[in-house]
Design a protein around this motif. Structure first.
Motif, short mmCIF file in Angstrom:
data_model
loop_
_atom_site.label_atom_id
_atom_site.label_comp_id
_atom_site.label_asym_id
_atom_site.label_seq_id
_atom_site.Cartn_x
_atom_site.Cartn_y
_atom_site.Cartn_z
N ALA A 161 5.32 11.24 -1.20
CA ALA A 161 4.08 10.61 -1.66
C ALA A 161 3.64 9.47 -0.74
O ALA A 161 2.45 9.13 -0.71
N VAL A 162 4.56 8.89 0.01
CA VAL A 162 4.23 7.83 0.97
C VAL A 162 3.20 8.33 1.98
O VAL A 162 2.38 7.55 2.49
N ASP A 192 0.74 10.57 1.59
CA ASP A 192 -0.53 11.12 1.10
C ASP A 192 -1.74 10.47 1.76
O ASP A 192 -2.63 11.16 2.28
N SER A 233 8.91 1.26 0.30
CA SER A 233 8.57 1.83 1.61
C SER A 233 9.67 2.77 2.09
O SER A 233 10.45 2.43 2.98
N ASN A 246 0.80 -1.23 0.00
CA ASN A 246 0.00 0.00 0.00
C ASN A 246 0.83 1.28 0.00
O ASN A 246 0.41 2.30 0.55
N VAL A 247 2.01 1.21 -0.61
CA VAL A 247 2.85 2.40 -0.73
C VAL A 247 3.19 2.62 -2.20
O VAL A 247 3.22 1.66 -2.98
N PRO A 248 3.43 3.86 -2.60
CA PRO A 248 3.69 4.15 -4.02
C PRO A 248 4.86 3.35 -4.57
O PRO A 248 5.96 3.36 -4.00
N GLY A 249 4.63 2.65 -5.67
CA GLY A 249 5.68 1.87 -6.31
C GLY A 249 6.17 0.71 -5.49
O GLY A 249 7.19 0.10 -5.82
N HIS A 250 5.46 0.38 -4.41
CA HIS A 250 5.85 -0.70 -3.49
C HIS A 250 7.24 -0.48 -2.90
O HIS A 250 7.95 -1.44 -2.59
N ASN A 283 10.26 9.64 0.70
CA ASN A 283 9.37 9.98 -0.41
C ASN A 283 8.09 10.62 0.12
O ASN A 283 7.28 9.95 0.76
#
Length: 605
Positions: free
Chosen positions: A303-304, A306, A297, A291-295, A301
């Motif tokens: 975006a993590v 958001d 962690s 469940n994190v952007p681009g898998h 980042n």
């Protein structure tokens, strides 16, 4: 087909032809031949042969084009069942065996090794493999029998007075990766001269002894399971770094699918933070990091954060804390004002370092315990604002360090840990206290929570606190640019780029003239007019371009990934600040200009 039935000559002819056809590199062909013909790799020969006969040249080239190196934190890379450039049973086994052989030759008396692992795929398997190898070499192994943090492994090495330690983790890398981090008896990652000598041993490992099964070693007390005992001692040691003050802040915490809940939550509870919630979508301990952007962690980042911020706004949380999979790095987000339903913002690693440095030094000053002998530690690519804050409190900074928290841990032992106040690096790594020699997200989370509660009592947000520090010490803005250069061609281009920065640096970056080049590999300072002098800096493959007005750019190839890192630093002295917004906009534009020029320079290679 078994290894003894292989037609090795025919297979090598296919490899030779693939090299001629440009399907694989010459270096890959050399390493494939070694894995096909040398006895130490016999158990993998069938798999290598199957790849050759199936024409899996891309997979073979990726897995064999080089020998996976030791970087700033150990041996890290993509997992693949075979290959000298992959993380697999053989390369992990070589790492453990090389460490065991070196320790046996260097350390006298009873030998012991601490081992821990995180939530990544195969981490438990690799940890048990390392334990079997160490026991086969005569070591007692102290084993954390569940997912645990890297700083707890560092603590365990010191707590049990171990000869060395092994942590199985690839930190915040993608799910495809894994790694081993190797620790010395100090609890810090291996330093010179041990690192180079361990690498020599690793590269020359022949046999990997596996004379005992893991469960049998546990039964015979050669592997000592000490998880609960170590957990209790670790949490106690971390919580002793706390400061008095309010605790009235509502915290939302994410372990980003890693081990952090085993460390951060009990440490916050020990410091009397009662209103702490675990962010559900990131609570599952999973090496897929779903469940994190681009898998990936990575709390670096933004975006993590958001989806965590969306939840925080709904439940009136006042602080978000997030840790990477092995819980040694901390990220943070907070409301920009006291309105928790309004705009939120994340903090860079440098900004968290600044906030924590001021908090620790301010609290220590209140206790009357600061002297000129006390010190903070940072790396060369960490913001100079930390140094300026330390100077304002009358303490010194040890900042002439290469990248890697092991150098911070090493400096603690060189300078004396009793006077150590705070260690930090821009990549979200922080330490307070003497209980470990590696960065620790749990102590950073505890102290940042304390600061947030203090700020709330004063009627200001963490962002407003940071702005007040800028007014006092000058506005500092930093940015990291990663220039990816994958594969064998990329490695050659990385070397060319570093050579060009040394031999033909740009005359200016972002419109600011070059003043001098600091070359940490050749230990030289070269001014813009070509005058050369001695640098006297820490040895490493890094170049710093000093520009006008205390702006600068550091350039270095990553020690663990195929990319070159550009660290950009801009600065406006406090006495030149009039409008903060204007300064921020000007420095963002300056960093944009830096980035454009550096990208163009890199692409010209």
């Amino acid at each position: 087909m078994s290894g003894s039935d292989l037609d090795t000559s025919a297979l090598l002819e296919q490899v030779k032809q693939a090299t001629v056809d440009g399907k694989i590199t010459a270096s890959a062909a050399d390493n494939i031949e070694i894995w096909l013909t040398e006895a130490r790799y016999a158990r993998y020969a069938d798999q290598v042969a199957e790849h050759i006969t199936s024409g899996k040249w891309k997979e073979l080239d990726d897995a064999f084009w080089t020998i996976i190196p030791f970087g700033t934190g150990g041996r890290r890379g993509k997992m693949y069942p075979i290959g000298s450039n992959a993380i697999n049973e053989r390369t992990i086994g070589e790492s453990a065996q090389g460490l065991a052989e070196y320790v046996k030759a260097t350390v006298s008396g009873d030998l012991s090794c601490a081992i821990a692992y995180d939530t990544r795929h195969r981490s438990r398997e690799f940890a048990e493999l390392c334990a079997r190898i160490m026991v086969s070499n005569g070591f007692t192994v102290y084993f954390l029998d569940d997912y645990r943090s890297t700083p707890e492994l560092s603590f365990l090495v010191r707590y049990k007075k171990c000869s060395c330690g092994i942590m199985v983790t690839a930190s915040h890398n993608p799910p495809s990766d894994n790694a081993v981090k190797v620790y010395w008896s100090t609890g810090g990652q291996v330093m010179p001269p041990h690192d180079a000598k361990i690498i020599d041993n690793v590269m020359n490992v022949q046999e990997i002894p596996l004379g005992v099964e893991f469960d049998a070693a546990v039964s015979e007390n050669k592997v000592v399971l000490c998880t609960q005992e170590t957990d209790d001692a670790f949490v106690s040691a971390v919580s002793q770094q706390k400061f008095d003050g309010p605790r009235n802040v509502k915290i939302l915490y994410s372990p980003l699918h890693g081990v952090g809940a085993s460390a951060v939550l009990p440490v916050l509870a020990a410091d009397n933070f009662k209103d702490v919630a675990l962010f559900g979508p990131h609570a599952e301990q999973s090496g897929d990091f779903p469940n994190v952007p681009g898998h990936v962690s990575n709390p670096e980042n933004p975006a993590v954060f958001d989806i965590i911020i969306d939840q925080a706004k709904k439940d009136d949380s006042e602080l978000i804390l997030a840790t990477d999979p092995d819980s040694d790095r901390l990220g943070c987000a907070a409301p920009r004002s006291m309105d928790t339903t309004g705009e939120w913002g994340t903090f860079t690693g440098n900004q968290i370092a600044v906030l924590l440095a001021d908090h620790v030094l301010s609290e220590r000053k209140k206790g009357g315990g600061l002297t000129a002998d006390h010190y903070v530690v940072k790396t060369l690519v960490t913001t100079e604002m930390v140094r300026r804050i330390a100077e304002s409190y009358g303490v010194r900074t040890c900042g002439n360090l290469q990248v890697g928290f092991k150098y911070i841990g090493g400096t603690m032992d060189e300078e004396g840990p009793d006077k150590f106040l705070f260690g930090c690096e821009e990549s979200h790594g922080y330490l307070v206290g003497q209980y470990a020699r590696d960065k620790d997200a749990s102590v950073a989370a505890m102290l940042l929570a304390e600061l947030a509660a203090n700020c709330k009592k004063e009627g200001k947000s963490l962002h407003e606190k940071l702005e007040s520090l800028w007014w006092q010490h000058g506005y500092h803005a930093e940015r990291l640019l990663n220039q990816k250069m994958p594969g064998s061609e990329g490695m050659a281009n990385m070397q060319k780029l570093m050579g060009k920065f040394r031999a033909e640096p740009p005359a200016s970056v972002g419109g600011l003239k070059l003043v001098q080049v600091r070359d940490y590999l050749n230990d030289t300072i070269t001014t813009a007019d070509g005058q050369t002098s001695k640098l006297n800096g820490p040895k490493g493959n890094m170049v710093i371009l000093d520009l006008e007005d205390d702006n600068y750019v550091a350039v270095r190839p990553s020690g663990t990934e195929p990319k070159v890192k550009f660290y950009m630093f801009s600065y406006v002295p406090a006495e030149q600040l009039s409008l903060m917004n204007a300064a921020q906009e000007e420095m963002e534009a300056r960093l944009d200009a830096f980035e454009n020029d550096l990208k163009a320079f890199a692409e010209s290679v």
